[in-house]
Design a protein around this motif. Structure first.
Motif, PDB file in Angstrom:
ATOM      1  N   LEU A 149       1.098 -27.191  29.583  1.00  0.00           N
ATOM      2  CA  LEU A 149       2.180 -26.580  28.811  1.00  0.00           C
ATOM      3  C   LEU A 149       3.370 -26.214  29.687  1.00  0.00           C
ATOM      4  O   LEU A 149       4.525 -26.443  29.308  1.00  0.00           O
ATOM      5  CB  LEU A 149       1.672 -25.342  28.076  1.00  0.00           C
ATOM      6  N   PHE A 150       3.120 -25.651  30.851  1.00  0.00           N
ATOM      7  CA  PHE A 150       4.222 -25.264  31.733  1.00  0.00           C
ATOM      8  C   PHE A 150       4.990 -26.502  32.206  1.00  0.00           C
ATOM      9  O   PHE A 150       6.220 -26.513  32.235  1.00  0.00           O
ATOM     10  CB  PHE A 150       3.694 -24.480  32.939  1.00  0.00           C
ATOM     11  N   THR A 171       6.954 -28.077  29.357  1.00  0.00           N
ATOM     12  CA  THR A 171       8.155 -27.295  29.075  1.00  0.00           C
ATOM     13  C   THR A 171       9.269 -27.647  30.041  1.00  0.00           C
ATOM     14  O   THR A 171      10.418 -27.880  29.637  1.00  0.00           O
ATOM     15  CB  THR A 171       7.849 -25.793  29.162  1.00  0.00           C
ATOM     16  N   SER A 183      12.433 -29.471  28.457  1.00  0.00           N
ATOM     17  CA  SER A 183      13.585 -28.568  28.331  1.00  0.00           C
ATOM     18  C   SER A 183      14.616 -28.779  29.429  1.00  0.00           C
ATOM     19  O   SER A 183      15.797 -28.444  29.247  1.00  0.00           O
ATOM     20  CB  SER A 183      13.122 -27.106  28.341  1.00  0.00           C
ATOM     21  N   GLN A 242       0.883 -19.781  22.218  1.00  0.00           N
ATOM     22  CA  GLN A 242       1.801 -20.470  23.105  1.00  0.00           C
ATOM     23  C   GLN A 242       1.657 -21.984  23.123  1.00  0.00           C
ATOM     24  O   GLN A 242       2.446 -22.666  23.770  1.00  0.00           O
ATOM     25  CB  GLN A 242       1.622 -19.957  24.546  1.00  0.00           C
ATOM     26  N   ASP A 243       0.639 -22.544  22.456  1.00  0.00           N
ATOM     27  CA  ASP A 243       0.405 -23.975  22.631  1.00  0.00           C
ATOM     28  C   ASP A 243       1.005 -24.841  21.529  1.00  0.00           C
ATOM     29  O   ASP A 243       0.627 -25.995  21.363  1.00  0.00           O
ATOM     30  CB  ASP A 243      -1.103 -24.258  22.770  1.00  0.00           C
ATOM     31  N   LEU A 289       3.729 -26.266  21.530  1.00  0.00           N
ATOM     32  CA  LEU A 289       4.397 -27.415  22.127  1.00  0.00           C
ATOM     33  C   LEU A 289       3.451 -28.600  22.224  1.00  0.00           C
ATOM     34  O   LEU A 289       3.871 -29.749  22.124  1.00  0.00           O
ATOM     35  CB  LEU A 289       4.918 -27.039  23.522  1.00  0.00           C
ATOM     36  N   GLY A 347       5.506 -29.549  17.771  1.00  0.00           N
ATOM     37  CA  GLY A 347       6.099 -28.969  18.959  1.00  0.00           C
ATOM     38  C   GLY A 347       6.912 -29.973  19.751  1.00  0.00           C
ATOM     39  O   GLY A 347       8.003 -29.656  20.254  1.00  0.00           O
ATOM     40  N   ALA A 396      10.919 -29.486  20.431  1.00  0.00           N
ATOM     41  CA  ALA A 396      11.361 -29.363  21.821  1.00  0.00           C
ATOM     42  C   ALA A 396      12.314 -30.485  22.190  1.00  0.00           C
ATOM     43  O   ALA A 396      13.332 -30.266  22.870  1.00  0.00           O
ATOM     44  CB  ALA A 396      10.153 -29.354  22.750  1.00  0.00           C
ATOM     45  N   SER A 448      14.704 -21.945  31.305  1.00  0.00           N
ATOM     46  CA  SER A 448      13.813 -22.083  30.153  1.00  0.00           C
ATOM     47  C   SER A 448      12.333 -22.091  30.524  1.00  0.00           C
ATOM     48  O   SER A 448      11.519 -21.405  29.890  1.00  0.00           O
ATOM     49  CB  SER A 448      14.164 -23.354  29.371  1.00  0.00           C
ATOM     50  N   ALA A 449      11.959 -22.850  31.537  1.00  0.00           N
ATOM     51  CA  ALA A 449      10.536 -22.917  31.896  1.00  0.00           C
ATOM     52  C   ALA A 449      10.038 -21.573  32.403  1.00  0.00           C
ATOM     53  O   ALA A 449       8.950 -21.125  32.026  1.00  0.00           O
ATOM     54  CB  ALA A 449      10.312 -24.008  32.950  1.00  0.00           C
ATOM     55  N   PHE A 471       9.437 -19.230  29.545  1.00  0.00           N
ATOM     56  CA  PHE A 471       8.224 -19.566  28.801  1.00  0.00           C
ATOM     57  C   PHE A 471       6.980 -19.116  29.569  1.00  0.00           C
ATOM     58  O   PHE A 471       6.038 -18.554  28.983  1.00  0.00           O
ATOM     59  CB  PHE A 471       8.166 -21.072  28.548  1.00  0.00           C
TER      60      PHE A 471
END
Length: 278
Positions: free
Chosen positions: A123-124, A127, A131, A187-188, A190, A195, A199, A226-227, A230
């Motif tokens: 996820l990180f 992102t 992004s 949070q998942d 995305l 998602g 995004a 942004s990252a 998040f």
């Protein structure tokens, strides 16, 4: 060389890096695995007699330009980690990375320096890639309005594919992923069809901002942060009760990251699912 061939080369380079990450037990492997799967799905779509795209070559060019941003960032991270191949955990602070590493990827690497789970690794990284890397790639290509239909068709292909690879991700790196998915349920989003579409749509909007001289500086500052924003939301949510629960869960639940014995992408059945995802 066709657009599909270009995308195949991108997938091959991604998979080469995925193998290297796995060999060194580098947390970057999980996102690379997902990236390979999505890129192969796009390649499969581009090899269809009817691709569904108005300009397949532009689609391939965007996939290549986007991967270039990722490769450049990962090369900078590798250089920062040093020739001795230090583990990412050896650089716990985003400030430990040189300026060549884009800020979002510094934030991701810093998160690896603390206790992290496979789902977070994906996820990180996703992102940061969507992004930040995607608006930068779009800005450099300066897309015109006629490309937006193909861009959203790409979202269809990638959004459909991402929902089909979570099982493979869990099998390869963490069989406890289903449990952790519940822990990080807020949070998942995305990591889903919806998602991905949202995004990537925001990335197109930010690319337009970057192309506007009057708003480019603010836009660049926004996507750089942004990252990190998040990651902080996941690691330290505003609600103190949720923050407490997550801290306890992080303390009690081990990372349980596993590493495959074989470098291959996955069993034949898994490869078939990836191919059919397009």
């Amino acid at each position: 060389m066709t657009g599909a061939d270009e995308v195949a080369l991108v997938a091959a380079e991604l998979d080469r890096r995925r193998v290297e990450f796995e060999l060194h037990h580098d947390p970057r492997a999980a996102f690379a695995y997902i990236y390979v799967a999505l890129t192969r799905s796009l390649e499969v779509q581009l090899r269809q007699a009817e691709t569904g795209f108005d300009d397949p070559e532009w689609v391939a060019d965007l996939a290549t330009a986007l991967a270039h941003e990722y490769f450049t960032a990962m090369d900078a991270v590798d250089q920062a980690l040093g020739a001795a191949r230090a583990t990412p955990r050896g650089l716990p602070s985003a400030r430990a990375f040189p300026g060549e590493v884009p800020q979002p990827w510094r934030d991701v690497q810093a998160a690896f320096g603390r206790r992290s789970y496979v789902l977070e690794d994906v996820l990180f990284s996703m992102t940061a890639h969507i992004s930040y890397d995607l608006p930068i790639a779009l800005q450099r290509m300066a897309p015109v309005a006629t490309h937006i239909a193909d861009f959203h068709r790409m979202n269809d292909v990638l959004g459909t594919a991402v929902e089909g690879v979570q099982d493979g991700l869990a099998e390869r790196y963490s069989r406890a992923l289903a449990v952790l998915d519940k822990v990080f349920a807020r949070q998942d989003e995305l990591f889903s069809n919806y998602g991905i579409r949202v995004a990537r749509g925001l990335a197109w909007f930010n690319a337009d901002r970057l192309l506007d001289a009057s708003g480019s500086a603010d836009a660049l500052d926004s996507i750089r942060r942004s990252a990190g924003a998040f990651i902080r939301e996941v690691r330290s949510p505003d609600d103190w009760r949720l923050r407490l629960v997550l801290r306890i869960a992080r303390f009690l639940v081990p990372e349980r990251r596993r590493w495959p014995d074989e470098p291959g992408f996955g069993p034949p059945a898994e490869q078939t699912r990836v191919a059919r995802a397009g």
